[in-house]
Write an enzyme that holds these catalytic residues in place. Structure first.
Site, PDB file in Angstrom:
ATOM      1  N   TRP A   1     142.432  56.801 -36.065  1.00  0.00           N
ATOM      2  CA  TRP A   1     142.824  56.241 -34.845  1.00  0.00           C
ATOM      3  C   TRP A   1     143.834  55.256 -34.623  1.00  0.00           C
ATOM      4  O   TRP A   1     144.515  54.909 -33.548  1.00  0.00           O
ATOM      5  CB  TRP A   1     141.416  56.012 -33.690  1.00  0.00           C
TER       6      TRP A   1
ATOM      7  N   TYR B   1     137.734  44.669 -26.486  1.00  0.00           N
ATOM      8  CA  TYR B   1     136.936  43.955 -25.499  1.00  0.00           C
ATOM      9  C   TYR B   1     137.180  44.478 -24.160  1.00  0.00           C
ATOM     10  O   TYR B   1     136.374  44.516 -23.142  1.00  0.00           O
ATOM     11  CB  TYR B   1     137.476  42.418 -25.528  1.00  0.00           C
TER      12      TYR B   1
ATOM     13  N   HIS C   1     142.520  44.396 -31.137  1.00  0.00           N
ATOM     14  CA  HIS C   1     141.311  43.610 -30.805  1.00  0.00           C
ATOM     15  C   HIS C   1     141.005  43.505 -29.494  1.00  0.00           C
ATOM     16  O   HIS C   1     139.812  43.477 -28.808  1.00  0.00           O
ATOM     17  CB  HIS C   1     141.444  42.261 -31.605  1.00  0.00           C
TER      18      HIS C   1
ATOM     19  N   SER D   1     149.584  54.899 -17.870  1.00  0.00           N
ATOM     20  CA  SER D   1     148.532  55.206 -16.671  1.00  0.00           C
ATOM     21  C   SER D   1     147.813  53.917 -16.753  1.00  0.00           C
ATOM     22  O   SER D   1     147.359  53.088 -15.661  1.00  0.00           O
ATOM     23  CB  SER D   1     147.760  56.131 -16.944  1.00  0.00           C
TER      24      SER D   1
ATOM     25  N   LYS E   1     126.194  35.200 -22.758  1.00  0.00           N
ATOM     26  CA  LYS E   1     125.869  36.448 -21.870  1.00  0.00           C
ATOM     27  C   LYS E   1     124.549  36.927 -22.194  1.00  0.00           C
ATOM     28  O   LYS E   1     123.649  37.101 -21.288  1.00  0.00           O
ATOM     29  CB  LYS E   1     127.150  37.475 -22.066  1.00  0.00           C
TER      30      LYS E   1
ATOM     31  N   HIS F   1     140.489  42.411 -38.818  1.00  0.00           N
ATOM     32  CA  HIS F   1     140.621  43.913 -39.217  1.00  0.00           C
ATOM     33  C   HIS F   1     141.499  44.035 -40.507  1.00  0.00           C
ATOM     34  O   HIS F   1     141.317  45.281 -41.093  1.00  0.00           O
ATOM     35  CB  HIS F   1     141.281  44.701 -38.010  1.00  0.00           C
TER      36      HIS F   1
ATOM     37  N   ARG G   1     134.537  55.263 -45.528  1.00  0.00           N
ATOM     38  CA  ARG G   1     134.712  56.144 -44.318  1.00  0.00           C
ATOM     39  C   ARG G   1     135.968  57.196 -44.478  1.00  0.00           C
ATOM     40  O   ARG G   1     136.649  56.971 -45.188  1.00  0.00           O
ATOM     41  CB  ARG G   1     135.014  55.104 -42.919  1.00  0.00           C
TER      42      ARG G   1
ATOM     43  N   THR H   1     129.563  35.239 -26.126  1.00  0.00           N
ATOM     44  CA  THR H   1     128.771  36.447 -26.102  1.00  0.00           C
ATOM     45  C   THR H   1     127.175  36.230 -26.076  1.00  0.00           C
ATOM     46  O   THR H   1     126.582  36.913 -25.383  1.00  0.00           O
ATOM     47  CB  THR H   1     129.167  37.472 -27.423  1.00  0.00           C
TER      48      THR H   1
END
Lengths: 527, 180
Positions: free
Chosen positions: A143, A258, A254, A170, A332, A304, A451, A329
């Site tokens: 991807w 989010y 990245h 879009s 939260k 990454h 993977r 984070t």
């Protein structure tokens, strides 16, 4: 479904065409929200089917079903479809339905553009899915479509590039609409710091989208010109550099992750207070935490790509910056738990999904912290540990938040309560099968299973078998959701009050259920 | 709604400007990346290395340097090292030759990219002259002998006794008509 909507519309003196033309020409935020949600549900099942294909091949070691090239197409397209076809449009669908109702606006700011931004999506999705049927098949570069693989593949890659252009356009239009609506069209008295947290998270997400979707458009444009017009952005022979693609891609990528989770935080921040019957703990700290996560997301992209060969100083910078994200984070997560503390808790399906989200998303967050450590990441780069990590935050994070939102607001949208028993079944089956699927991947990843490879060593056979069985169960469990949603839309299930939930607060709960076709044409006054 | 229209238009224009600027920013990352790589000394395989200073030839140690030549699939050339391998002392200036021939009936431009095995040897392998510093354009049927001049620094770790220098020629598309 159309019949049900048309019926309500009629009662509310809506003037719109009927039948298919209603949906093609609609500029109504509720209609467009529905279109987005139906579209993303469809893409969710297409992407899920591809995932089943992946897990089928990985059920046993050796090659059983697909050729390796096709396996790579499956993994690549599963990622692209889930990210750009399922998760992102689903959140935009929520924004369309909820943002105007939550801030007391009559509709989105640019209603005609809203229609256009939706109808670009099926075009992009068709291009993407059609790429399976061109010579050479769909893109198989992952991807992330890394160069130099993506500069070499067949026409399927070109279709994917065009699809990304269209879906990106879009998203940008959708975001402009959302920002303008939130900034300019709030009801009198609805100051920024009185907005529901879902609206806040979408405001910040929309800014992220406007900042990074054009960068992705630039990256895929460079790929396209490298492929066909003799430029050498990523072609080493012509003085370019494939690593540059990774930098440009992850500068988009990245913030993109989010973009896929912040509106989920917003939904959970609406659901948890409702079923705790308490106001959200630390509202303003939630707003600042969301903003900090968004800002930090711009300076962590190279985590990454720790293995591409970076100076140690850069590795340290990206490692520390990444770890820093755990702070807002954490704020939260603690706020949600503090909201529940001493609350009068009940566990209807939305609350179950929200609690499940907090639990499983936190686990994904912790594996994220593990991966942030450069030397560990160098070991784990491109293993199933990474796959486990991002599915914990994306499936159990974004997707569970979306499910929570669907169960939370569908009584409002349709006027009918969903089937609580089936909703609970959906939650528990999803939760259990999700963990059966992805928890073993931590172990296979730590043991070094790479993977995007269709075959594996015998030592990984048992864990892969468990993962595959779990994934089939997870896939099947999602049919419950379709059944519950269809049942609601068709009007089965008891009628609900305006407020629906005893602990609900906010403007959307002052409207009738289902809300009339046009709402808040006279703005409400918020005290 | 009407009272909002003008404010909405202004917001739309501002946000469109941001979106267009970010599209430009994506492309601006390209030269910025080059500058950063130069400043940090990354990606310097295609530039001559500075000759090592005060190098003593370490006659007590032998190194085997192996040469490997590859073509990216669609390049219609033959490409071979004249010497398969050489035995040298660390610190000694060495010249070897590679041969390349265009088998096709069109002008083709290629660029060679070097790599080293083991990878860490690259740091000690100083190329003073190399055909990979420029693109090579060959007329139909043309053959060319190309030199590589290098020094392996004596600092190369003691456990490395063999270094492979591997080149891969890539076709530079769209450049065939022009002279290099």
């Amino acid at each position: 479904m159309e019949a049900a909507h048309a019926h309500h519309g009629h009662g509310d003196h809506a003037h719109h065409p009927y039948g298919i033309m209603r949906w093609i020409t609609t500029t109504n935020h509720k209609d467009i929200g529905t279109l987005y949600l139906v579209f993303s549900l469809t893409m969710f099942f297409i992407g899920g089917l591809l995932a089943m294909g992946i897990r089928l091949e990985l059920l046993e070691p050796g090659m059983q079903f697909w050729r390796p090239e096709f396996f790579n197409q499956l993994t690549s397209m599963h990622g692209l479809i889930m990210v750009f076809g399922a998760i992102m449009p689903a959140f935009v669908g929520f924004a369309n339905w909820q943002v105007p109702m939550m801030i007391g606006a009559p509709d989105m700011a640019f209603a005609r553009m809203n229609n256009w931004s939706f109808w670009l999506l099926p075009v992009g999705a068709t291009l993407l899915v059609a790429s399976f049927f061109v010579p050479g098949g769909a893109t198989a570069a992952g991807w992330t479509i890394y160069a130099p693989l993506s500069t070499q593949m067949g026409p399927g890659m070109d279709l994917a590039i065009f699809a990304l252009h269209i879906m990106g356009a879009s998203s940008i239009m959708g975001s402009i609409n959302i920002i303008t609506t939130i900034l300019n069209m709030r009801a009198p008295g609805m100051t920024l710091m009185k907005m529901p947290l879902f609206v806040w998270t979408w405001l910040i997400t929309a800014y992220l989208l406007i900042a990074v979707m054009p960068v992705l458009a630039g990256a895929v444009t460079m790929l396209l010109t490298d492929r066909h017009f003799g430029t050498n952005f990523f072609n080493a022979a012509g003085g370019g550099d494939p690593v540059l693609f990774q930098h440009v891609f992850w500068f988009f990528g990245h913030p993109e992750v989010y973009i896929m989770i912040l509106p989920g935080f917003g939904i959970v921040s609406q659901v948890v207070p409702t079923f705790s019957r308490k106001p959200l703990f630390g509202y303003s700290s939630m707003v600042y935490a969301t903003a900090s996560i968004a800002i930090l997301s711009f300076i962590v992209w190279a985590h990454h790509m720790f293995t591409v060969g970076m100076p140690a100083v850069a590795q340290l910078f990206f490692m520390y910056a990444t770890m820093l994200i755990a702070v807002p984070t954490g704020v939260k997560v603690f706020n949600w738990i503090a909201t529940m503390w001493k609350g009068s808790l009940t566990f209807e399906t939305p609350m179950l999904f929200a609690c499940g989200f907090i639990f499983v998303f936190s686990m994904g967050g912790f594996t994220g912290l593990v991966l942030a450590i450069t030397p560990v990441d160098i070991q784990l780069q491109d293993t199933y540990y990474v796959v486990a990590h991002f599915h914990y935050v994306l499936v159990a994070g974004s997707l569970f938040a979306l499910f929570a939102g669907v169960y939370f607001w569908i009584p409002k949208w349709t006027g009918h309560m969903y089937d609580e028993l089936l909703g609970k079944w959906h939650f528990w089956l999803s939760m259990i099968f999700f963990n059966i699927t992805f928890f073993p991947m931590h172990f296979t990843g730590l043991a070094g299973l790479p993977r995007r490879v269709p075959d594996y060593n015998m030592q990984f056979a048992d864990f892969n078998f468990i993962s595959s069985i779990g994934s089939f169960g997870f896939g099947l469990s999602q049919l419950i959701l379709v059944y519950v949603v269809v049942k609601c839309i068709r009007g089965a299930g008891e009628k609900v009050s305006d407020k629906v939930w005893e602990g609900a607060h906010g403007l959307e709960w002052t409207l009738p259920s289902p809300p009339p076709y046009h709402t808040f044409e006279t703005p409400p006054v918020v005290k | 709604m009407v009272s909002h229209a003008q404010a909405n238009q202004q917001t739309l224009v501002k946000l469109l400007v941001v979106a267009c600027a970010m599209f430009g920013f994506g492309f601006a990352m390209v030269p910025f990346y080059r500058v950063l790589c130069d400043a940090l000394g990354l990606n310097s395989v295609l530039k001559p290395d500075l000759p090592p200073v005060n190098t003593q030839v370490d006659t007590g140690r032998f190194l085997t340097i192996e040469f490997d030549a590859n073509l990216r699939s669609n390049l219609p050339w033959t490409f071979t090292p004249v010497e398969k391998s050489v035995r040298i002392h660390p610190g000694a200036l060495t010249q070897v030759t590679f041969e390349v021939r265009n088998r096709s009936d069109r002008r083709v431009t290629g660029q060679a990219i070097p790599s080293f095995g083991p990878q860490l040897a690259g740091r000690y392998f100083k190329k003073l002259d190399c055909f990979c510093f420029t693109q090579q354009t060959l007329a139909p049927g043309e053959a060319r002998r190309m030199p590589v001049v290098f020094v392996v620094e004596p600092g190369l770790p003691q456990d490395v006794n063999t270094v492979t220098l591997s080149y891969t020629f890539f076709e530079v598309e769209g450049k065939a008509g022009k002279d290099s």
